[in-house]
Design an enzyme around this catalytic site. Structure first.
Site, PDB file in Angstrom:
ATOM      1  N   SER A 561       1.047  -1.173   0.113  1.00  0.00           N
ATOM      2  CA  SER A 561      -0.163   0.164   0.110  1.00  0.00           C
ATOM      3  C   SER A 561       0.815   1.204   0.139  1.00  0.00           C
ATOM      4  O   SER A 561       1.563   1.398  -0.871  1.00  0.00           O
ATOM      5  CB  SER A 561      -1.090  -0.049   1.109  1.00  0.00           C
ATOM      6  OG  SER A 561      -2.114   0.829   0.937  1.00  0.00           O
ATOM      7  N   ASP A 646     -10.067  -3.428  -4.796  1.00  0.00           N
ATOM      8  CA  ASP A 646      -9.664  -2.637  -4.138  1.00  0.00           C
ATOM      9  C   ASP A 646      -9.988  -1.364  -3.864  1.00  0.00           C
ATOM     10  O   ASP A 646     -10.033  -0.763  -4.967  1.00  0.00           O
ATOM     11  CB  ASP A 646      -7.818  -2.641  -4.375  1.00  0.00           C
ATOM     12  CG  ASP A 646      -7.145  -2.218  -3.102  1.00  0.00           C
ATOM     13  OD1 ASP A 646      -7.598  -1.187  -2.286  1.00  0.00           O
ATOM     14  OD2 ASP A 646      -6.079  -2.399  -3.151  1.00  0.00           O
ATOM     15  N   HIS A 681      -8.394  -5.010  -1.090  1.00  0.00           N
ATOM     16  CA  HIS A 681      -6.943  -4.461  -0.514  1.00  0.00           C
ATOM     17  C   HIS A 681      -6.329  -5.749   0.406  1.00  0.00           C
ATOM     18  O   HIS A 681      -5.108  -5.871   0.328  1.00  0.00           O
ATOM     19  CB  HIS A 681      -7.308  -3.258   0.221  1.00  0.00           C
ATOM     20  CG  HIS A 681      -6.003  -2.409   0.442  1.00  0.00           C
ATOM     21  ND1 HIS A 681      -5.520  -1.982  -0.443  1.00  0.00           N
ATOM     22  CD2 HIS A 681      -5.378  -2.158   1.582  1.00  0.00           C
ATOM     23  CE1 HIS A 681      -4.345  -1.146   0.032  1.00  0.00           C
ATOM     24  NE2 HIS A 681      -4.223  -1.374   1.319  1.00  0.00           N
TER      25      HIS A 681
END
Length: 710
Positions: A561, A646, A681
C-alpha cells in the site's frame, strides 16, 4: 479505551501475507510477457504536461482491461510453473504450523464468556458464548462458515451484542471492496431478522433500548460521511440521518463509551478531530458538541463516572491526557492528568475503577504504565526482550483488578496474559501454539540503530536463526512502511519461519513517517519531508550490507500500500541495492491519483501527502512519484500484487506501473503482476486459503535467491 481515528491504507495482514511471484528459468522458450497497448493521455497542471500511455486502464467496465489483467495473471502463472512443487511444500509447512481446532481466550462480560473458535479444515471463525461459566452449554452466535457458503470472498466486519444480550448485529462483505451489509440475529430464537442495511462502512453501535442501532454510510468516493439511526422492524428507507460530514478531509464514525452511558459521533482527518455526544438511553435525542474542530487539534475521548478523559495534542506534540466534567466539555474546561513528554508518545489509555492504565511509546517500544487513581503508586509492567509488541486488549469491565494484555516478539509467539494490578501477579492465559514444535531459543532477535542520510539514527528490528554467519552471504528480506504515523512493531509470525529456517534474515526498518520515535518522527516523513522515508529505508539496506548480514545480490525489499509507494521510490533511487522487490497493492501513481478528487479517499489524503493543486506540493510529489519517475535503466526483479475490487489503491495503479516498467527497463529481470480478481486490498479471505498466495510469494523470493531446491 480512547478511540482515535487515523486514516491508513494498510493493515498488518500485508506483513504476514506477502504478495509475490517468481521467474521461469527453464530452458524451454518462456511465455512472452503481455504488452499493454498505449493510448496517450496528456495531463496538464501548473504548466507541466505529463503523458500517460496507460490511462485507459482505469475503466473497469472495459473488457479489454479485464482481458489484460487475466493475461498478466496467466503470464505470472506460466513463469512460476517450475516452482509449483516448492509452493506446495511451503503451503503445507505454513498451514501445518497452525492449530486448526483453535480457540481464543474467553472474555467475561455481563454474565457471559465470549470466545471465538475454529474447526479443523474450515476457513472461517465460529463466534460463541457461554453463560455464567465455561462449563455451561455453548451457544453459537455466528458460524461464519455457514454465512460464507456460496461466496468466493467473505469477511466479517463488526459484530455487537444488544444491551439485553438477546440480539446480535453483524456486518459482512462478500466482494472485498469493504462495503458491508448489516444483518441482525435473534439469539433466543436463532432467527435472522428481515432488517438488512446494505453497503455500510461496517461499524455498528447499539443504543441502550435494544431496538435502535447506528451505522455509517460512504459517499461516492468511499469516504465515511453519514451516520444513520435504524429502528428494528422499520424499513431501511425510513432510517434517520443523524449526522452528515460535509468536509471532504474528514471521515465520520460512531461508538459507545466503555461506561455505556454515551454514544459518540466522531469526525477525524489526519490532523484534526471533533466529537459529539448523546446519552445512550436517549437515542432519538440531539447530539451535542464536545469540542468543535480546530486546525491541527487532535483529540480522542472516553468516559468514566462524571468525567471525560481526553488524549490530545493540544500544546503537546506527543500528546497528553486531560479530563473535563461531563457537563462542561469544551477545551477551556480541560485539566491536565498526564503532562506532555518530549521523549514519550502517549498512545492509549484503559480506565478501571481503581486504576488508569497508560500505553506509551518510548525509544520505539510500547510500555504499559499502571497508575492508581488515589495516587498511591504507579509502575511499569516489565518486558525484557530488545524488541517486542505489547498491547492492552479486551478490557470490558470497569470494576476489576485484572488487566488483560497481549505480548509477542520476533522470537516469542503471541501470548495473552491476565495481570493483577494489585498484586502484580501475571497469569498466562494462552500462548500461540506452533504445531510441530518451536523453540524460541533457536532464533536471535536484535534491535539496532543506524544513521540515515542526514545523520538521524533510525531503529531496526532483526531476526534470524541462531548460528547464522555475518559473512555478507545471507538472503535477507527488509520490510518497511513509513506513512500515516503507523508504526510496524516487531511481532511474531509462524509463517515467517519458512524463510528463517531456510537461512533468511528478516528486518523491519522503523523509518520516518511512522510514530516509532514519537510524533516528530511521523512529521519528519510526510508532506515536503516525505523523501526522508525513502532515504531511511535505503540507509537500512546499506547498513545491512555494511554489517555483513547480506549483500545487494542477496537483499530483497517488501512493502504494501503506502509501503508499496516506498518500494517504487527506492527502486527508482537505488535499484542496484536490491536483488528483488515485492510491492503489494502499491500506491505508485501519486500525482494522477492525488489530482483526481473522484478517486476514493483522495481528498482525505491531502493531509498526509499535501494538496497537489498547490504547485509546491505538485512539484514535490512529481519528484518522487514512482510511476512518473520510471526510467530506462536496470531494475530489480519485481513482483507486484493487486486486487480488482481494491477500494484503497485502485487496481490500475499497479497495472500501469508494471506496463511502464516493462516498457522502459533495460535488464532481463522479471516484472510480474498478480491481480486477485475476486478480492480487494487485503487479498483472499479465509483462514487457510490466503496462504496459497503466501506460498506463491515465498517461491518468488526463494527463486530470486537461487534456492528453489531448499
Amino acid at each position: 479505551m480512547i478511540i482515535f481515528s487515523k486514516r491508513t491504507t494498510f493493515g498488518l495482514f500485508l506483513m504476514m501475507t506477502f504478495s509475490l511471484g517468481c521467474m521461469n528459468n527453464k530452458k524451454e522458450a518462456p511465455m512472452k510477457a503481455p504488452v499493454a497497448k498505449k493510448i496517450p493521455q496528456v495531463l496538464e497542471a501548473h504548466g507541466y504536461q505529463r503523458t500517460d500511455d496507460y490511462y485507459w486502464m482505469r475503466d473497469r467496465e472495459n473488457q479489454e482491461v479485464v482481458d489484460y489483467l487475466n493475461q498478466e495473471n496467466d503470464y505470472t502463472q506460466a513463469v512460476m510453473k517450475h516452482t509449483e512443487g516448492l509452493q506446495e511444500t511451503l503451503y503445507n509447512e505454513i498451514v501445518g504450523r497452525i492449530k486448526q481446532d483453535d480457540s481464543s481466550v474467553p472474555v467475561y462480560f455481563e454474565g457471559h464468556y465470549y470466545y471465538t473458535r475454529y474447526e479443523k479444515g474450515k476457513e472461517y471463525a465460529i463466534n460463541c458464548r457461554k453463560e455464567g461459566s465455561m462449563e455451561a452449554e455453548e451457544q453459537i452466535l455466528l458460524d461464519q462458515n455457514e454465512l460464507a457458503e456460496g461466496t468466493s470472498y467473505y469477511a466479517m466486519g463488526d459484530w455487537e451484542i444488544s444491551t439485553n444480550r438477546q440480539l446480535i448485529a453483524f456486518s459482512e462483505d462478500t466482494v472485498g471492496r469493504r462495503n458491508y451489509d448489516i444483518r441482525i440475529k435473534n439469539l433466543e430464537t436463532g432467527e435472522i431478522l428481515e432488517d438488512r442495511i446494505p453497503e455500510t462502512v461496517g461499524n455498528i453501535t447499539w443504543a441502550n433500548d435494544n431496538k435502535t442501532l447506528f451505522y455509517t454510510l460512504k459517499d461516492e468516493a468511499l469516504r465515511a460521511n453519514r451516520t444513520f439511526r435504524h429502528e428494528l422492524g422499520r424499513p431501511v428507507s425510513e432510517d434517520v440521518l443523524v449526522y452528515e460530514e460535509e468536509d471532504g478531509l474528514f471521515d465520520t464514525f460512531i461508538y459507545k463509551t466503555k461506561s455505556k452511558k454515551y454514544l459518540v459521533i466522531g469526525s477525524s482527518s489526519t490532523t484534526s478531530a471533533e466529537f459529539q455526544i448523546l446519552e445512550a438511553d436517549n437515542p432519538t435525542g440531539e447530539f451535542r458538541m464536545f469540542q468543535e474542530r480546530k486546525p491541527l487539534l487532535e483529540y480522542g475521548i472516553d468516559h468514566y463516572e462524571d468525567h471525560f478523559y481526553i488524549r490530545t495534542n493540544l500544546e503537546a506534540k506527543n500528546f497528553r491526557l486531560m479530563k473535563t466534567p461531563e457537563t462542561a466539555t469544551s477545551m477551556e474546561n480541560w485539566v491536565e492528568v498526564i503532562p506532555h513528554r518530549e521523549e514519550v508518545l502517549l498512545e492509549d489509555i484503559e480506565i478501571f475503577k481503581d486504576y488508569l492504565v497508560v500505553s506509551e511509546r518510548k525509544e520505539g517500544l510500547i510500555q504499559i504504565n499502571v497508575k492508581r487513581w488515589d495516587g498511591k503508586g504507579e509502575y511499569f509492567i516489565p518486558f525484557d526482550e530488545p524488541a517486542y509488541v505489547a498491547y492492552t486488549t479486551s478490557n470490558l469491565d470497569f470494576d476489576t483488578e485484572i488487566l488483560r494484555y497481549g505480548y509477542s516478539s520476533m522470537t516469542r509467539p503471541s501470548s495473552v496474559f491476565d495481570f493483577n494490578m494489585k498484586t502484580k501477579a501475571r497469569e498466562l492465559k494462552k500462548e500461540q501454539e506452533v504445531v510441530g514444535g518451536y523453540n524460541p531459543e533457536d532464533y536471535v532477535c536484535e534491535r539496532v540503530n543506524f544513521p540515515s542520510h542526514d545523520g538521524k539514527m533510525v531503529p531496526m528490528s532483526i531476526v534470524y536463526k541462531k548460528g547464522l554467519k555475518k559473512d555478507g552471504q545471507n538472503p535477507t528480506l527488509l520490510y518497511g512502511y513509513g506513512s500515516y504515523g503507523y508504526s510496524i512493531d516487531p511481532f511474531f509470525s509462524s509463517v515467517r519461519l519458512s524463510l528463517l529456517d531456510r537461512g533468511f534474515v528478516y528486518a523491519i526498518a522503523h523509518i520516518r513517517g511512522s510514530e516509532t520515535l514519537g510524533r516528530a518522527w511521523y512529521e519528519d516523513g510526510k508532506f515536503l519531508k516525505k523523501k526522508n522515508t525513502f532515504e531511511d529505508f535505503c540507509a537500512a539496506g546499506d547498513w545491512l550490507v555494511e554489517a555483513q548480514y547480506t549483500s545487494p545480490e542477496k537483499l530483497s525489499a517488501m512493502g504494501g500500500s503506502a509501503g508499496g509507494l516506498l518500494m517504487g521510490a527506492v527502486m527508482n533511487m537505488r535499484p542496484e541495492l536490491f536483488k528483488s522487490v515485492i510491492a503489494a497493492v502499491p500506491f505508485v501513481d501519486v500525482v494522477t491519483t492525488m489530482m483526481d478528487e473522484s478517486i476514493p479517499l483522495t481528498i482525505g489524503e491531502y493531509e498526509e501527502w499535501g494538496n497537489p493543486n498547490d504547485k509546491v506540493y505538485y512539484e514535490y510529489m512529481l519528484s518522487y512519484s514512482p510511476y512518473d519517475n520510471v526510467e530506462a535503466k536496470a531494475y530489480p526483479a519485481v513482483l507486484v500484487t493487486s486486487g480488482f475490487h481494491d477500494s484503497q489503491v485502485q487496481y490500475w495503479e499497479p497495472t500501469k506501473w508494471v506496463a511502464k516498467l516493462r516498457e522502459l527497463k533495460t535488464d532481463d529481470n522479471p516484472i510480474l503482476l498478480h491481480t486477485n480478481m475476486e478480492a480487494g486490498h487485503g487479498g483472499n479471505s479465509g483462514r487457510f486459503r490466503k496462504f496459497k498466495e503466501t506460498a506463491l510469494e515465498y517461491a518468488f523470493l526463494l527463486d530470486q535467491m537461487g534456492m528453489t531446491n531448499n
